[in-house]
Design a protein around this motif. Structure first.
Motif, PDB file in Angstrom:
ATOM      1  N   VAL A   1       0.856  -1.198   0.000  1.00  0.00           N
ATOM      2  CA  VAL A   1       0.000   0.000   0.000  1.00  0.00           C
ATOM      3  C   VAL A   1       0.890   1.246   0.000  1.00  0.00           C
ATOM      4  CG1 VAL A   1      -1.571   1.381   1.396  1.00  0.00           C
ATOM      5  CG2 VAL A   1      -2.026  -1.046   1.073  1.00  0.00           C
ATOM      6  N   ASP A   2       0.640   2.141  -0.952  1.00  0.00           N
ATOM      7  CA  ASP A   2       1.394   3.392  -1.123  1.00  0.00           C
ATOM      8  C   ASP A   2       2.854   3.173  -1.511  1.00  0.00           C
ATOM      9  OD1 ASP A   2      -0.863   4.913  -0.461  1.00  0.00           O
ATOM     10  OD2 ASP A   2      -0.389   4.850   1.679  1.00  0.00           O
ATOM     11  N   LYS A   3       3.204   1.924  -1.849  1.00  0.00           N
ATOM     12  CA  LYS A   3       4.589   1.626  -2.241  1.00  0.00           C
ATOM     13  C   LYS A   3       4.653   0.922  -3.598  1.00  0.00           C
ATOM     14  CE  LYS A   3       6.134   1.196   2.557  1.00  0.00           C
ATOM     15  NZ  LYS A   3       6.710   0.291   3.597  1.00  0.00           N
ATOM     16  N   ALA A   4       3.525   0.879  -4.304  1.00  0.00           N
ATOM     17  CA  ALA A   4       3.469   0.250  -5.623  1.00  0.00           C
ATOM     18  C   ALA A   4       3.277   1.320  -6.692  1.00  0.00           C
ATOM     19  CB  ALA A   4       2.329  -0.763  -5.688  1.00  0.00           C
ATOM     20  N   LYS A   5       3.862   1.099  -7.836  1.00  0.00           N
ATOM     21  CA  LYS A   5       3.716   2.010  -8.976  1.00  0.00           C
ATOM     22  C   LYS A   5       2.731   1.368  -9.949  1.00  0.00           C
ATOM     23  CE  LYS A   5       6.598   4.366 -12.470  1.00  0.00           C
ATOM     24  NZ  LYS A   5       6.778   5.686 -11.822  1.00  0.00           N
ATOM     25  N   PHE A   6       1.546   1.950 -10.074  1.00  0.00           N
ATOM     26  CA  PHE A   6       0.534   1.397 -10.971  1.00  0.00           C
ATOM     27  C   PHE A   6       0.814   1.868 -12.402  1.00  0.00           C
ATOM     28  CE2 PHE A   6      -1.547   0.755  -6.940  1.00  0.00           C
ATOM     29  CZ  PHE A   6      -2.266  -0.418  -7.128  1.00  0.00           C
ATOM     30  N   ILE A   7       0.880   0.890 -13.334  1.00  0.00           N
ATOM     31  CA  ILE A   7       1.167   1.206 -14.727  1.00  0.00           C
ATOM     32  C   ILE A   7       0.033   0.710 -15.620  1.00  0.00           C
ATOM     33  CG2 ILE A   7       3.664   1.219 -14.348  1.00  0.00           C
ATOM     34  CD1 ILE A   7       3.814  -1.564 -15.577  1.00  0.00           C
TER      35      ILE A   7
END
Length: 338
Positions: free
Chosen positions: A229-235
């Motif tokens: 949570v809050d540490k992933a980069k959504f592409i």
């Protein structure tokens, strides 16, 4: 030193390295799979599909498995030679994984991604983890060029919509998931950041926690979503475009695969290597099969009741009525026997 949970000396039993890359001093983009014997076929074609669509890239593939035959190794070697790539096969000791939660659809092999991330700690800055039921139909250059911010542990692709995210946030008691929940079949892992956050150890400890285990339905995917949570980069979804071949049996289900799609993720029980999956959406996989050492291997026939049931439905849908009826007979026979 970076933190890891799995000691490679304990979990890696043997390594076969088929390296046909030229210019050994130049780095390659690392792509890894974690599979059991049921996905060796799919894994080989998945690799072939990436190579077929990225002939100008330096690619190094890593197959982590608890089962491999000499024939499988020969095919992986031939595939690496055919495309001037590198394929390394790791035979894995799974004892540490077998006590973790599993389901009918997800075996302990789902946890191989933790072994993979730990193995690459201090060996590479990033590795692309892919499920073996993913086929490629485009360039991976954007992933090679992608930049992480300091706190981003992985690049991921969102699954579902905001309603699904809200449900997962409530079910997993993780409010931050309302901003996005991802499918873990595609993970571009920022290795130093993963290790610095001790993700593998934290995930395994959560999976062993009875309270967490009572909440999760998607095993390590749920746990990874909670941890990132809050540490992933959504592409972009083009890098993990999910589609179930069983949707072909329904009307009105849109097919999200289009010309911009890079990776097709064949979710669900029917895979493109099954001989009842003859649809346009399977053609990318089948093209790669024809351009690989598996070109003469037959597509797989049903072996259990569930597969015979789906085979029957698809045969009838494709107007192959006799094959459909025969498959239903085998389905009932298997059902009664069990």
């Amino acid at each position: 030193m970076s933190q890891t949970y799995f000691d490679e000396k304990e979990v890696i039993l043997s390594i076969k390295d088929y390296n046909y890359l030229s210019d050994a001093g130049i780095s390659a983009f690392n792509i890894a799979y974690g599979i059991d014997k049921n996905f060796l076929y799919g894994c080989g074609i998945s690799i072939a599909s990436i190579l077929l669509n990225n002939k100008d890239k330096r690619l190094s593939f890593h197959v982590f498995t608890d089962y491999i035959t000499e024939e499988d190794n020969k095919k992986f070697s031939s595939l690496a030679e055919q495309y001037q790539a590198r394929i390394t096969v790791y035979l894995v000791n799974c004892d540490k994984l077998k006590s973790l939660p599993s389901t009918k659809n997800w075996t302990y092999a789902t946890y191989f991604r933790f072994i993979i991330a730990d193995y690459f700690t201090e060996k590479a800055d990033r590795v692309l983890y892919l499920d073996a039921d993913i086929a490629c139909q485009g360039s991976v250059q954007e992933l090679i060029d992608l930049e992480f911010s300091e706190h981003e542990i992985a690049a991921v692709v969102a699954e579902g919509d905001i309603n699904w995210w809200q449900k997962r946030a409530v079910s997993l008691d993780s409010p931050g998931l309302v901003n996005g929940y991802f499918n873990a079949g595609f993970l571009l892992i920022n290795i130093p950041c993963w290790a610095a956050n001790d993700i593998s150890r934290n995930a395994i400890e959560m999976l062993r926690d009875p309270v967490v285990a009572s909440r999760i339905t998607h095993l390590d995917q749920d746990v990874l979503n909670m941890l990132l949570v809050d540490k992933a980069k959504f592409i972009d979804k083009k890098f993990n475009t999910q589609y179930s071949i069983n949707y072909e049996l329904k009307t009105g289900v849109p097919n999200p695969v289009n010309e911009s799609t890079v990776f097709i993720h064949y979710i669900g029980p029917t895979k493109p290597w099954h001989d009842w999956s003859d649809y346009p959406v399977s053609q990318g996989f089948l093209r790669a099969k024809r351009e690989s050492p598996w070109k003469n291997d037959r597509l797989l026939k049903p072996t259990n009741a569930n597969q015979y049931r789906y085979c029957a439905k698809h045969m009838l849908h494709q107007k192959k009525f006799l094959k459909g009826l025969v498959s239903y007979l085998f389905y009932f026979q298997k059902k009664i026997a069990n």
